[in-house]
Design a protein around this motif. Structure first.
Motif, mmCIF file in Angstrom:
data_model
loop_
_atom_site.group_PDB
_atom_site.id
_atom_site.type_symbol
_atom_site.label_atom_id
_atom_site.label_comp_id
_atom_site.label_asym_id
_atom_site.label_seq_id
_atom_site.Cartn_x
_atom_site.Cartn_y
_atom_site.Cartn_z
ATOM 1 N N SER A 6 0.846 -1.188 0.000
ATOM 2 C CA SER A 6 0.000 0.000 0.000
ATOM 3 C C SER A 6 0.878 1.233 0.000
ATOM 4 C CB SER A 6 -0.921 0.015 1.225
ATOM 5 O OG SER A 6 -0.205 0.360 2.392
ATOM 6 N N SER A 36 -10.937 -2.912 -2.806
ATOM 7 C CA SER A 36 -11.497 -1.785 -2.077
ATOM 8 C C SER A 36 -11.968 -2.208 -0.692
ATOM 9 C CB SER A 36 -12.668 -1.170 -2.854
ATOM 10 O OG SER A 36 -13.717 -2.106 -3.004
ATOM 11 N N ASN A 80 -12.370 3.228 0.256
ATOM 12 C CA ASN A 80 -10.989 3.280 -0.215
ATOM 13 C C ASN A 80 -10.821 2.331 -1.390
ATOM 14 O OD1 ASN A 80 -10.027 5.090 1.801
ATOM 15 N ND2 ASN A 80 -9.889 3.396 3.263
ATOM 16 N N ARG A 81 -10.280 2.821 -2.484
ATOM 17 C CA ARG A 81 -10.083 1.997 -3.682
ATOM 18 C C ARG A 81 -8.606 1.979 -4.066
ATOM 19 N NH1 ARG A 81 -14.799 4.983 -4.760
ATOM 20 N NH2 ARG A 81 -16.669 3.681 -5.004
ATOM 21 N N LEU A 91 -4.041 5.324 -3.801
ATOM 22 C CA LEU A 91 -5.250 5.100 -3.023
ATOM 23 C C LEU A 91 -6.229 6.229 -3.285
ATOM 24 C CD1 LEU A 91 -6.616 3.323 -0.832
ATOM 25 C CD2 LEU A 91 -5.760 4.976 0.853
ATOM 26 N N ASP A 92 -7.394 5.872 -3.808
ATOM 27 C CA ASP A 92 -8.470 6.831 -4.030
ATOM 28 C C ASP A 92 -9.499 6.660 -2.924
ATOM 29 O OD1 ASP A 92 -7.217 7.572 -6.397
ATOM 30 O OD2 ASP A 92 -8.371 6.144 -7.597
ATOM 31 N N ALA A 93 -9.829 7.747 -2.224
ATOM 32 C CA ALA A 93 -10.752 7.670 -1.094
ATOM 33 C C ALA A 93 -11.929 8.623 -1.316
ATOM 34 C CB ALA A 93 -10.047 8.012 0.216
ATOM 35 N N ARG A 95 -15.271 10.073 0.987
ATOM 36 C CA ARG A 95 -15.987 10.145 2.257
ATOM 37 C C ARG A 95 -17.321 10.818 2.042
ATOM 38 N NH1 ARG A 95 -11.034 11.309 2.113
ATOM 39 N NH2 ARG A 95 -9.452 10.301 3.419
ATOM 40 N N THR A 109 -6.839 11.685 -3.213
ATOM 41 C CA THR A 109 -5.957 10.642 -3.734
ATOM 42 C C THR A 109 -4.623 10.720 -3.007
ATOM 43 O OG1 THR A 109 -6.974 10.621 -5.933
ATOM 44 C CG2 THR A 109 -4.714 9.841 -5.773
ATOM 45 N N TYR A 205 -14.693 -1.556 9.593
ATOM 46 C CA TYR A 205 -14.187 -1.527 8.215
ATOM 47 C C TYR A 205 -14.106 -2.942 7.673
ATOM 48 C CZ TYR A 205 -11.116 0.021 4.367
ATOM 49 O OH TYR A 205 -10.573 0.323 3.141
#
Length: 210
Positions: A6, A36, A80-81, A91-93, A95, A109, A205
């Motif tokens: 990660s 994800s 999170n993707r 990491l694309d997040a 919210r 990102t 999560y």
């Protein structure tokens, strides 16, 4: 620990071994068979006390960054993707805040920075602002990220923001042994205005199969 990869593990390097196991599980990214993860919980407090200037902030930051609400006990969802730019993980997040005045969204990102121990954070969908985050592990094994610089994109150039109009971002991803759930605490401060964005809360999560 695992052999997963990660942006957080790459930025932390050997320091990742000092993360408490519950935090390591979260920041290590999705296991094989998943791309994800989804968390749903409640923010004890969320939003910006400067609701009326959210429109002005969007001019600088672009959409899906500034929040024009400030409430307590706000239900939220984080997605999170895992993605990649070549061989570099990204990491694309997203919210989603369920304010009583209506839903709001914050996206960003994260990519590994060129400076060891750092991540590059790009909030919003337009990529107008770029934050350099320094990653570390707290004494109790949580992940801390603190901004070292902020830049804004003007045309093809990225200009470092002067201190008075810049922000200091602090993020702590942690774990509550007492309640046995994940925690997040984010503050964004300006030297003149003080806190311009804050959210703090808890969430379970889970990873989503591909």
């Amino acid at each position: 620990m695992t052999d997963r990869d990660s942006v957080f593990l790459r930025a932390l390097g050997d320091a990742a071994s000092r993360l408490r196991p519950e935090v390591h599980e979260y920041v290590a990214g999705p296991p094989a068979g998943s791309r994800s993860g989804v968390g749903r919980g409640v923010f004890e407090i969320a939003g910006s006390p400067y609701r009326r200037i959210a429109g002005l902030l969007r001019i600088v930051s672009g959409p899906d960054v500034a929040l024009d609400a400030y409430e307590r006990d706000v239900p939220f969802e984080i997605v999170n993707r895992l993605a990649a730019d070549g061989s570099r993980p990204r990491l694309d997040a997203e919210r989603s805040f369920r304010f009583r005045r209506g839903p709001r969204r914050f996206v960003d990102t994260l990519q590994v920075g060129r400076i060891p121990g750092t991540l590059v954070n790009t909030p919003g969908t337009d990529g107008r602002v770029e934050l350099l985050l320094e990653c570390s592990v707290t004494a109790d094994g949580n992940l801390m990220m603190q901004s070292r610089a902020a830049r804004v994109r003007i045309g093809r150039r990225r200009i470092r923001l002067p201190k008075l109009v810049s922000v200091k971002v602090t993020v702590i991803d942690g774990w509550s042994p007492e309640h046995e759930h994940r925690t997040v605490d984010v503050s964004v401060r300006n030297p003149v205005l003080g806190t311009v964005l804050r959210y703090r809360g808890w969430f379970p999560y889970e990873y989503v199969p591909s």
